[in-house]
Write an enzyme that holds these catalytic residues in place. Structure first.
Site, PDB file in Angstrom:
ATOM      1  CG  ASP A 218      -1.687   1.219   1.312  1.00 49.01           C
ATOM      2  OD1 ASP A 218      -1.550   2.237   0.836  1.00 49.01           O
ATOM      3  OD2 ASP A 218      -2.519   1.035   2.324  1.00 49.01           O
ATOM      4  CB  CYS A 382      -9.207   4.180   7.947  1.00 42.82           C
ATOM      5  SG  CYS A 382     -10.734   4.817   7.375  1.00 42.82           S
TER       6      CYS A 382
END
Length: 423
Positions: A218, A382
């Site tokens: 990511d 998150c």
């Protein structure tokens, strides 16, 4: 664009930056930074959530919609040709920016989240079996947890968590112990969106490959802040989002090694990803179009290409140096404010400073900072498992971008100091 004078539209970017050229030269490229919030100049420190857009990107979108708006590929008319050329030029810009070997390895998606879901659904469907192991770090964004959980349940696989230490760094020896012959995938963030830690992804990728595992990275918080070379890292998949890299929302990139992408089945189906269709059989297109069903986000892909060109003109090494200087200054100053606890203290971090203030909720602190024109984020970001490792459910996050200055840091520190003293 309407509302801006010609003088305001001048692009100031040069090949130097940071302490070698005034940051104001770059700030002038971002029209929203002229905005006042509660009568105060806007200080945008919410870059990990989204970055502001320079004239270069705004103008690129305007040129697309006013000059050559059309669907891409197969059109015989002039606008289709111009649109296709711009779309594929953006793909080439991405390829060069991250060091991929071919355009076929660059897939346009909506963002990092969609890229990870694509890999989990397509690659995962043919490679993950019952009892197979997926390794994630304890600092992952939810977008790099939930898709693998869904795959785990569907395939009866196992997720293992790589622990982090008190500074917010991956514990490499523990990671080594978790790698087994059943490890099929390691999926990890390059830079933590809540800790700012820069993970040693090249080392971790090599360790995974030694055990026959594949690697997904990511890169949402790394691509805008440092030079990324997917060939050097040698990851099998790498993803990032355009809107965190000064480009438009709704566009992102999945890089994948061609040998892997060739074997993966399409994720979505429809127009654009086919070569031939009959009611009894369909033949799919080659890469990258096999994974780009339907009309793509053409304008925003063009905008992303312009954003990356803009960053290249400044120089990624210059950006990394500048942002690390700001990060270190903020970390040093916060360490001297009573009642402030910084989350993520690795010396190898960049662009993210997350913290709490004793006796003040993150939400109330963020509201006070907003009164000063300072935009930060409060909440779990998150990354609930990462915060849970520190016994927290939420914190304040200040995140840096190319246009932030030492004056921004000084104002943030001064304002946080007032909050800690009861205002």
């Amino acid at each position: 664009m309407p509302g801006f004078k010609a003088a305001e539209r001048k692009h100031h970017t040069t090949a130097t930056y940071g302490k070698y050229a005034p940051v104001e030269a770059v700030r002038g490229d971002f029209p929203i930074l002229k905005k006042k919030i509660n009568g105060k100049p806007l200080v945008w420190l919410d870059n990990a959530a989204t970055t502001q857009k320079p004239f270069a990107v705004i103008d690129a979108l305007n040129r697309y919609y006013t000059g050559y708006n059309s669907n891409v590929h197969r059109g015989a008319h002039t606008l289709a040709r111009l649109s296709t050329e711009a779309y594929e030029a953006a793909r080439e810009r991405v390829r060069g920016f991250i060091g991929a070997s071919s355009q076929e390895e660059i897939i346009f998606v909506r963002g990092t989240t969609e890229a990870i879901n694509l890999v989990a659904s397509s690659w995962g469907s043919i490679n993950i079996r019952q009892g197979d192991e997926i390794l994630l770090t304890a600092m992952e964004h939810h977008s790099n947890i939930v898709p693998w959980q869904m795959l785990m349940r569907a395939r009866q696989a196992v997720i293992k968590v790589i622990p982090i230490n008190a500074r917010g760094e991956v514990m490499l020896e523990e990671y080594r112990k978790l790698l087994t012959p059943r490890t099929r995938l390691v999926s990890m963030t390059h830079v933590s969106n809540v800790l700012g830690t820069i993970n040693p992804v090249d080392i971790m990728t090599e360790m995974a490959h030694e055990h026959g595992a594949h690697v997904m990275i990511d890169g949402a918080q790394s691509v805008p802040h440092m030079r990324v070379d997917v060939g050097r890292i040698n990851a099998d998949f790498y993803a990032f989002s355009g809107h965190k890299a000064y480009g438009p929302t709704g566009i992102g990139v999945l890089y994948g090694k061609r040998a892997l992408l060739d074997k993966m089945p399409p994720w979505q189906s429809g127009g654009g990803m086919i070569k031939d269709v009959g009611f009894d059989k369909t033949t799919y297109s080659g890469l990258p179009y096999k994974f780009e069903a339907g009309t793509g986000n053409i304008a925003d892909a063009v905008g992303l290409g312009s954003a990356l060109e803009y960053l290249e003109k400044i120089g990624m090494d210059n950006i990394e140096r500048h942002e690390k200087e700001l990060t270190e200054a903020a970390m040093h100053s916060f360490s001297r404010i009573p009642g402030v606890r910084v989350i993520g203290t690795s010396p190898n971090k960049t662009s993210v400073i997350s913290f709490t203030i004793k006796g003040v909720s993150p939400e109330n602190a963020a509201k006070y900072l907003n009164q000063e024109g300072i935009a930060v984020r409060a909440g779990h970001h998150c990354a609930q498992p990462a915060l849970a490792a520190y016994g927290l459910k939420s914190c304040i996050r200040a995140s840096l971008g190319v246009y932030n200055s030492m004056e921004d840091i000084e104002l943030l520190v001064k304002s946080v100091g007032k909050i800690s003293r009861g205002m």
